[in-house]
Design a protein around this motif. Structure first.
Motif, short mmCIF file in Angstrom:
data_model
loop_
_atom_site.label_atom_id
_atom_site.label_comp_id
_atom_site.label_asym_id
_atom_site.label_seq_id
_atom_site.Cartn_x
_atom_site.Cartn_y
_atom_site.Cartn_z
N ARG A 1 0.81 -1.22 0.00
CA ARG A 1 0.00 0.00 0.00
C ARG A 1 0.85 1.27 0.00
N TYR A 2 1.87 1.30 0.86
CA TYR A 2 2.64 2.53 1.01
C TYR A 2 3.92 2.54 0.17
N THR B 1 10.83 5.36 -2.22
CA THR B 1 9.79 5.09 -1.23
C THR B 1 9.72 3.61 -0.87
N VAL C 1 9.94 2.23 3.01
CA VAL C 1 8.88 1.45 3.64
C VAL C 1 9.39 0.07 4.06
N CYS D 1 8.11 8.22 7.61
CA CYS D 1 7.34 7.10 7.07
C CYS D 1 6.61 6.35 8.18
N GLU E 1 3.56 8.01 9.22
CA GLU E 1 2.50 7.89 8.22
C GLU E 1 1.78 6.54 8.31
N ILE E 2 2.54 5.48 8.53
CA ILE E 2 1.92 4.15 8.51
C ILE E 2 1.45 3.67 9.88
#
Length: 311
Positions: free
Chosen positions: A76-77, A102, A106, A265, A268-269
Motif C-alpha cells: 500500500r505505502y 519510497t 517502507v 514514514c 505515516e503508517i
C-alpha cells in the motif's frame, strides 16, 4: 539454521581463543571486566543458548511482520497497490535489484518495526522463564538473566551481520535495498533492551540488580564482542574496524540523515498498523521520543546536507 549453529560455535571458539592480556583483551577493561562469555553456563550451553536466542528472535521477527501485516503495508505505502500483498522476504540481502526511493524506505521501516516487536517478545519470554522456579533457582536468577541477555545480544548481532549478506556494513544516508544496515538495527534494538530491563518491576522479577549504567555496559560489551568476531573473521580485511563500534544513533551525521525519512514514514503508517495489528503489548510498537525527533530534524547539527560532508 545450520549456518546459525555454525556461527554460534565459531563465535564462542573465537572468543575463547582471544589471547589474555593482549591488545584485544585489554579493550574489555572499558566494560569493567574481561569476561567475554557468561560463566554461569558450560561451554556447550554457551553455544546452545546463543543459537536458541538467535533462532527465537528470528521467529519472533517473522511474527512481528505477520501481526502488523507488513506485506499489505509495503504494497500500500511502498507501491501504492495493496492487492495480493501477503509476502515478506527476509533473505533478500544482496546488492542486485536493490529497492530504492519510497519502496526502500517502507521496507526498512517495516523491518525495524518487526525487529522491535521481536526484541520485546524475546525479553518477555526470557522473563517468563526466569521467574519459573522449575527453570531457574531463586539465588541464580540474576546471574542467569544477565547471561541470557548477553548471549541474546551476541546472537542478534550475528543474525544482523549474517542476513546483511554482501551489502555494505557502513551505514548510508539514503535507505537502499530491502533491509536496514545491521549497525543501525543494533543501535535501535540495544536501547530497547536496556530500557525494558531498567523497569523497576522487571529488575525485581529477574533479580539482575544492575543499574542503568551497568545495563548499558552489559549490552554494549555483548555487541562489541559480536562485531569483533565478525570483523576479524568474516570481512576481507580480517581486522577490527572501529566503524563497527556502537556509539548511539544520534552521534553519526550520516545516520541522522538516514533517520529523517524513516521516522516520517513510520508516522505515516503507524495509524494503519495500530488498526490492523492483531495482538501485542504497546511496548512492541516501534517508538521515537520527542527528543529523538527534535534531534534528527536539526540538520544544523551536521551541516546543510551531503555537500557539507565533502569538505
Amino acid at each position: 539454521m545450520r549456518q546459525m549453529w555454525r556461527d554460534a560455535e565459531n563465535f564462542c571458539e573465537f572468543v575463547r581463543t582471544i589471547p589474555a592480556n593482549g591488545d584485544v583483551d585489554k579493550l574489555y577493561d572499558f566494560y569493567g571486566d574481561r569476561e567475554k562469555l557468561p560463566k554461569c553456563f558450560s561451554a556447550e550451553d554457551q553455544v546452545k543458548n546463543l543459537f536458541i536466542a538467535a533462532m527465537t528472535w528470528v521467529y519472533f521477527h517473522e511474527i512481528g511482520h505477520l501481526m502488523q501485516e507488513h506485506g499489505y503495508i509495503r504494497a500500500r505505502y511502498g507501491s501504492g497497490n495493496a492487492q495480493g500483498a501477503n509476502e515478506v522476504h527476509d533473505c533478500e540481502s544482496n546488492a542486485e535489484n536493490q529497492l530504492t526511493g519510497t519502496a526502500a524506505v517502507v521496507s526498512h521501516v517495516t523491518e525495524l518495526a518487526a525487529d522491535f516487536e521481536a526484541t520485546n517478545f524475546y525479553l518477555m519470554e526470557l522473563i517468563r522463564h526466569i521467574i519459573n522456579p522449575d527453570f531457574v533457582a531463586e539465588e541464580k536468577k540474576g546471574e542467569i538473566s544477565c547471561g541470557l541477555v548477553y548471549l541474546m545480544l551476541c546472537g542478534l548481532s550475528i543474525v544482523f551481520f549474517r542476513f546483511n549478506g554482501s551489502m555494505p556494513l557502513v551505514p548510508s544516508a539514503v535507505p537502499q535495498g530491502s533491509h536496514p544496515n545491521p549497525m543501525i538495527r543494533l543501535e535501535i534494538n540495544i536501547p530497547h533492551v536496556f530500557e525494558i530491563l531498567d523497569i523497576k518491576g522487571i529488575r525485581e522479577l529477574t533479580g539482575h540488580g544492575l543499574d542503568r549504567k551497568q545495563l548499558v555496559l552489559l549490552c554494549g560489551k555483548a555487541v562489541f564482542t559480536a562485531t569483533l568476531y565478525w570483523s576479524m573473521t568474516k570481512t576481507a580485511e580480517k581486522k577490527f574496524d572501529n566503524r563497527f563500534m556502537v556509539r548511539g544513533l544520534l552521534t553519526n551525521p550520516v545516520v541522522l540523515e538516514y533517520l529523517v525519512p524513516i521516522v516520517k514514514c513510520w508516522d505515516e503508517i503507524l495509524p494503519e498498523i495500530k488498526k490492523i495489528r492483531r495482538f501485542g503489548s504497546p511496548l512492541g510498537l516501534l517508538t521515537f521520543t520527542d527528543e529523538f525527533r527534535e534531534r534528527i530534524t536539526k540538520k544544523e547539527i551536521w551541516g546543510e546536507g551531503p555537500e557539507s560532508r565533502k569538505s
